[in-house]
Design an enzyme around this catalytic site. Structure first.
Site, short mmCIF file in Angstrom:
data_model
loop_
_atom_site.label_atom_id
_atom_site.label_comp_id
_atom_site.label_asym_id
_atom_site.label_seq_id
_atom_site.Cartn_x
_atom_site.Cartn_y
_atom_site.Cartn_z
N PHE A 54 0.81 -1.22 0.00
CA PHE A 54 0.00 0.00 0.00
C PHE A 54 0.84 1.27 0.00
O PHE A 54 0.57 2.19 -0.76
CB PHE A 54 -0.93 0.01 1.23
CG PHE A 54 -2.18 -0.81 1.05
CD1 PHE A 54 -3.36 -0.23 0.65
CD2 PHE A 54 -2.16 -2.17 1.28
CE1 PHE A 54 -4.51 -0.98 0.47
CE2 PHE A 54 -3.30 -2.94 1.12
CZ PHE A 54 -4.49 -2.34 0.71
N ASN A 127 -2.43 -8.91 5.68
CA ASN A 127 -2.79 -9.02 4.27
C ASN A 127 -4.21 -9.56 4.13
O ASN A 127 -4.72 -10.26 5.00
CB ASN A 127 -1.80 -9.94 3.55
CG ASN A 127 -0.38 -9.41 3.64
OD1 ASN A 127 -0.17 -8.20 3.75
ND2 ASN A 127 0.59 -10.30 3.62
N CYS A 154 -23.55 -9.77 1.68
CA CYS A 154 -24.48 -8.74 1.22
C CYS A 154 -24.69 -7.74 2.35
O CYS A 154 -24.94 -8.13 3.50
CB CYS A 154 -25.81 -9.36 0.80
SG CYS A 154 -27.09 -8.16 0.38
N CYS A 157 -29.01 -8.10 3.14
CA CYS A 157 -29.58 -9.32 3.73
C CYS A 157 -28.56 -10.13 4.51
O CYS A 157 -28.91 -11.12 5.13
CB CYS A 157 -30.22 -10.18 2.63
SG CYS A 157 -29.03 -11.07 1.58
#
Length: 286
Positions: A54, A127, A154, A157
């Site tokens: 990063f 990681n 999700c 839901c």
């Protein structure tokens, strides 16, 4: 090796700054005498697998800044920004995740060897690529401090997608946001199980690290500068008498510990040398 034994190597064969066999042998002696190795690993163990880190120049944050023109590259991993505009994240996700599975590095395989030889207490990985598990480290021995890109759920839901189901979803939806195929609504976004800014680190990491810090008889730090929680606080909870072996490309400030072997070089190269000295490869070193 009381105090810090520093061996600075630019590669496995660069011996003009220090004797590589001396460096690797010092680290190997610490590991050989240990029974409960606590490993903290970061981006440096996955770079050779094709996963950029990063913060290095040209790393993911630089790429994100150039690609998406965000005020701060970290915004791509901010939960509130994701809820407002998830387009940039999914564009980035498809660029980051290759169509073919990643192959573990020599360092990942070394962690599996530690586990097989019953020397591994735990791996705390920063990681999100899941390569420790792919290499064969038992799941119970791996704590993914910042989650994983290999599974998802999700947001509406809460349906969970394991690695196989999530890979299938990405294949079925090659463009745009990933939408839940289970709850029948068009606005149900599926978010990978990585820890975004605004979310808590993995609860298991916060619970287990203080306990493991008191059990370990060797801390092995691989390819990380220890800047991010929860591993940034390890030094305050690991007893001073526990030896540290640090393999990283740059020095880490305030390592602590009465016995520290610090090797500045490529992690895979150092691991290969240490395995030779341990006699875990085809030949040993003196």
């Amino acid at each position: 090796y009381m105090g810090t034994a520093l061996f600075q190597l630019s590669s496995a064969v660069d011996a003009h700054m220090a004797d590589p066999e001396l460096a690797f042998a010092a680290a190997a002696r610490v590991i050989a005498g240990a029974k409960r190795v606590l490993v903290i690993c970061g981006a440096g163990v996955s770079v050779s697998c094709g996963v950029p880190d990063f913060r290095s120049p040209g790393g993911l944050y630089d790429q994100i800044g150039e690609r998406f023109q965000l005020p701060e590259p970290q915004m791509l991993f901010d939960l509130e920004f994701f809820k407002i505009d998830h387009g940039p994240f999914f564009a980035f996700l498809r660029e980051l995740l290759p169509p073919q599975p990643l192959t573990p590095s020599a360092t990942h395989r070394f962690l599996a060897t530690l586990a097989g030889r019953r020397k591994l207490l735990r791996v705390y990985t920063q990681n999100v690529d899941g390569l420790e598990l792919v290499a064969g480290v038992p799941r119970a021995k791996v704590i993914q401090c910042h989650g994983t890109l290999t599974t998802a759920r999700c947001l509406r839901c809460r349906a969970r997608y394991d690695a196989e189901a999530f890979a299938a979803l990405r294949y079925q939806q090659p463009e745009g946001p990933l939408l839940c195929s289970r709850c029948g609504r068009e606005d149900n976004v599926v978010k990978p199980d990585i820890v975004f800014f605004g979310e808590k680190v993995a609860p298991r990491a916060a619970a287990e690290l203080p306990r493991d810090a008191l059990k370990t008889d060797c801390v092995l730090i691989l390819g990380t500068s220890l800047r991010v929680a929860p591993v940034s606080g390890y030094e305050a909870i690991v007893p001073e008498h526990v030896p540290r072996v640090v393999i990283n490309r740059e020095r880490i400030a305030a390592l602590g510990g009465r016995e520290t072997v610090e090797v500045l070089c490529d992690v895979d190269a150092a691991v290969a040398g240490i395995e030779l000295c341990l006699g875990w490869a085809d030949s040993g070193c003196g």
